[in-house]
Design a protein around this motif. Structure first.
Motif, short mmCIF file in Angstrom:
data_model
loop_
_atom_site.label_atom_id
_atom_site.label_comp_id
_atom_site.label_asym_id
_atom_site.label_seq_id
_atom_site.Cartn_x
_atom_site.Cartn_y
_atom_site.Cartn_z
N VAL A 215 0.84 -1.20 0.00
CA VAL A 215 0.00 0.00 0.00
C VAL A 215 0.87 1.25 0.00
N ALA A 216 1.93 1.26 0.80
CA ALA A 216 2.82 2.42 0.84
C ALA A 216 3.41 2.69 -0.54
N GLU A 217 3.76 1.64 -1.25
CA GLU A 217 4.33 1.80 -2.58
C GLU A 217 3.28 2.36 -3.55
N LEU A 218 2.06 1.83 -3.48
CA LEU A 218 1.01 2.28 -4.39
C LEU A 218 0.59 3.71 -4.08
N VAL A 219 0.49 4.06 -2.79
CA VAL A 219 0.11 5.42 -2.41
C VAL A 219 1.15 6.42 -2.88
N ALA A 220 2.43 6.05 -2.78
CA ALA A 220 3.50 6.96 -3.20
C ALA A 220 3.46 7.21 -4.70
N ASP A 221 3.06 6.20 -5.46
CA ASP A 221 3.07 6.32 -6.92
C ASP A 221 1.76 6.88 -7.48
N ALA A 222 0.68 6.82 -6.68
CA ALA A 222 -0.63 7.22 -7.19
C ALA A 222 -0.78 8.74 -7.17
N PRO A 223 -1.41 9.31 -8.22
CA PRO A 223 -1.64 10.75 -8.23
C PRO A 223 -2.73 11.19 -7.27
N GLY A 224 -3.50 10.22 -6.76
CA GLY A 224 -4.58 10.54 -5.85
C GLY A 224 -5.89 10.61 -6.59
N PRO A 225 -6.99 10.33 -5.91
CA PRO A 225 -8.29 10.37 -6.57
C PRO A 225 -8.64 11.78 -7.01
N SER A 226 -9.25 11.90 -8.17
CA SER A 226 -9.60 13.22 -8.68
C SER A 226 -10.95 13.13 -9.36
N VAL A 227 -11.85 14.01 -8.97
CA VAL A 227 -13.16 14.07 -9.59
C VAL A 227 -13.45 15.50 -10.01
N GLU A 228 -14.36 15.64 -10.94
CA GLU A 228 -14.79 16.95 -11.41
C GLU A 228 -16.31 16.98 -11.50
N GLY A 229 -16.86 18.16 -11.49
CA GLY A 229 -18.29 18.34 -11.64
C GLY A 229 -18.56 19.62 -12.40
N LEU A 230 -19.83 19.98 -12.51
CA LEU A 230 -20.23 21.19 -13.20
C LEU A 230 -20.82 22.19 -12.22
N ASP A 231 -20.35 23.41 -12.28
CA ASP A 231 -20.93 24.47 -11.47
C ASP A 231 -22.39 24.63 -11.91
N GLY A 232 -23.31 24.33 -11.01
CA GLY A 232 -24.72 24.38 -11.35
C GLY A 232 -25.36 23.01 -11.48
N GLY A 233 -24.54 21.96 -11.52
CA GLY A 233 -25.11 20.61 -11.52
C GLY A 233 -24.95 19.84 -12.81
N MET A 234 -24.94 18.52 -12.69
CA MET A 234 -24.71 17.62 -13.81
C MET A 234 -25.82 17.59 -14.86
N PRO A 235 -27.08 17.90 -14.53
CA PRO A 235 -28.12 17.86 -15.57
C PRO A 235 -27.85 18.78 -16.75
N GLN A 236 -26.95 19.74 -16.59
CA GLN A 236 -26.56 20.57 -17.74
C GLN A 236 -26.01 19.72 -18.88
N LEU A 237 -25.31 18.65 -18.53
CA LEU A 237 -24.75 17.76 -19.55
C LEU A 237 -25.86 17.06 -20.32
N ILE A 238 -26.91 16.64 -19.61
CA ILE A 238 -28.04 15.98 -20.27
C ILE A 238 -28.73 16.95 -21.21
N ALA A 239 -28.97 18.18 -20.74
CA ALA A 239 -29.62 19.18 -21.58
C ALA A 239 -28.78 19.48 -22.82
N ALA A 240 -27.46 19.52 -22.65
CA ALA A 240 -26.58 19.80 -23.79
C ALA A 240 -26.61 18.67 -24.81
N LEU A 241 -26.56 17.43 -24.32
CA LEU A 241 -26.63 16.30 -25.24
C LEU A 241 -27.94 16.31 -26.00
#
Length: 513
Positions: A215-241
């Motif tokens: 685990v120490a080896e994997l943690v050292a090599d991992a960039p870390g979890p990363s997520v993104e979202g939309l300011d105003g909410g994800m349904p904007q993506l549905i409306a755009a599609l």
């Protein structure tokens, strides 16, 4: 006309003459439909519910527009970010201001932050004070034995739960690993396939001589979890599609349930019927907060035909519906099973007045030790997303409380709305360590939590189903039941499968022949 232009014009005409029906208007179906429509194919989308978006939805509550399904995406692979850039170029993309996690439901009602040097909940150093707070002195000494035991043979243990319990003891499994796997994915850690979720773990264990070292080896090599979202909410993506599909003259029918899929010579016939009343709706909420239907324009409610004829069909429904349709279209034992995978889950979204939460005392996520309460955990959405906190204002918070663990129905399943909301507030109080009493509004969603690709046997099930679908020309199947849970996986998979079907329809079985 030169020798290059003429074949291109023929290809454009061929694309326009190729009719594609997409069954299912969730994110997978809309992405697959867009992949076909953007090259000029004639696309029709049929959706059984009254709205588009599937797991991406929104509700109006107390002046707030709330995401009531998927709220963000993993940046892994970049598929969702590229899709957003393509169909919603003016979107404001944001990252969580707080994505920290706590473990609640420890002995004597205690709670503690999840230590940073962990992987899937497995600690790199059991002597770390943050780890000891969660597993106690007895758990720490037992976990230390991992350093003294010989490493396992590579591949000898594929169950995450059994690997952790064997190396570090059951307390690490039950108090660190299980809260994450049950709350996030609805999986007991014993049912998580190590080779899928962390293929580098066993080799690292062999190299370092211990699970903690791995685990120490994997943690050292991992960039870390990363997520993104939309300011105003994800349904904007549905409306755009949806808007992009409309620009390409795609037709979208809601309230249209596909009841049959038949191959007739070189064409497919999709049989349609009106969806039963209530399909795709959710339980009413406090303050009558209503799901926002704006991504679906009123033109989509026009009458639809009893049958649609197509050159190609993409099945983008839930697993149960997909298997029923594919069973009628493909003669293969892969679709003999009628039991979909996954667990029943309910999520209660609470809008509360609780100034004591302004400082996010337990971060953005609180995962419960299984069996310590009726909820599996919660997400403090206003702690996580700056835009939502801005819209809510000081003292007002949005909490999403999840119910439903492996092998059991959600504790809220048999309750009416008032009782379910009261239970959610009580659980939130316990998980956050702050009284949650003044409920301004609430929303309730019920769904099946689809297993991730790391669930034991899930990859094999998906591979078998995909192989059966690939035998039929002009047919594809997409969705979380095949791709695994998570928008990143679902979007990338829908693009890949739509491209496979698209090339087959335009160039034949082998586009390079």
């Amino acid at each position: 006309m030169d020798a290059v232009t003429e074949p291109l014009q023929e290809l454009v005409a061929h694309a326009r003459d190729t009719r594609v029906v997409v069954i299912g208007g969730g994110i997978a179906g809309l992405v697959a439909a867009w992949e076909c429509a953007k090259v000029g194919m004639a696309v029709t989308v049929v959706e059984a519910s009254t709205r588009l978006g599937g797991v991406i939805g929104t509700a109006e509550a107390s002046g707030l527009r709330l995401d009531v399904g998927a709220t963000c995406w993993s940046t892994r692979g970049g598929a969702v970010r590229r899709l957003v850039d393509e169909v919603l170029p003016d979107a404001v993309i944001v990252r969580p201001r707080d994505d920290s996690a706590w473990i609640a439901g420890l002995p004597k009602g205690a709670a503690a932050p999840l230590p940073p040097e962990t992987f899937l909940g497995i600690p790199a150093n059991p002597w770390d004070e943050g780890v000891r707070r969660i597993i106690g002195w007895g758990g720490t000494w037992r976990a230390y034995l991992d350093r003294l035991r010989p490493p396992l043979t590579i591949g000898s243990e594929r169950s995450l739960g059994r690997l952790v319990a064997g190396r570090m003891g059951p307390t690490v499994r039950d108090r660190l690993v299980a809260p994450l796997s049950v709350d996030r994915f609805g999986l007991d850690p014993d049912d998580v396939d190590v080779e899928v979720v962390a293929p580098a773990l066993n080799p690292a264990l062999t190299r370092t001589g211990s699970l903690g070292g791995a685990v120490a080896e994997l943690v050292a090599d991992a960039p870390g979890p990363s997520v993104e979202g939309l300011d105003g909410g994800m349904p904007q993506l549905i409306a755009a599609l949806h808007a992009r599909l409309a620009d390409r003259a795609a037709v979208v029918h809601t309230g249209a349930r596909a009841t049959g899929l038949v191959r007739d010579g070189k064409r497919w016939t999709v049989v349609l019927a009106s969806a039963p009343e209530g399909v795709g709706t959710e339980v009413p909420v406090v303050e009558r907060a209503e799901r926002d239907e704006t991504p679906v324009p009123t033109a989509d409610s026009e009458p639809f035909p009893a049958e649609l004829t197509a050159d190609a069909v993409i099945v983008a429904t839930d697993e149960d519906t997909a298997r029923a349709l594919l069973r009628s279209a493909v003669d293969d034992p892969a679709f003999a099973s009628t039991e979909p995978a996954g667990i029943a889950r309910e999520v209660v979204t609470l809008v509360v007045d609780a100034p004591a939460l302004d400082g996010a005392p337990r971060g953005a996520h609180v995962h419960a030790v299984p069996g310590s309460g009726t909820a599996t955990g919660l997400v403090h959405e206003t702690a996580r997303w700056e835009w939502l906190a801005r819209d809510a204002g000081p003292g007002r918070h949005v909490l999403r409380v999840a119910f439903g663990a492996p092998g059991a129905q959600p504790a809220t399943a048999g309750l009416d709305d008032t009782a379910a909301f009261t239970m959610a507030a009580r659980e939130a109080s316990t998980l956050l360590g702050v009284p949650v009493e003044r409920i301004v509004a609430a929303h309730r969603d019920r769904f099946t939590l689809v297993p991730p690709a790391s669930a034991t046997g899930q990859r094999e099930r998906a591979t078998t189903a995909r192989a059966a679908v690939a035998k039929a020309h002009g047919l594809a199947a997409v969705g979380a039941w095949l791709a695994g849970s998570g928008l990143a996986q679902v979007v990338a998979d829908a693009q890949t499968e739509a491209d496979r079907m698209r090339r087959g329809a335009l160039w034949g079985e082998d586009p390079h022949a």
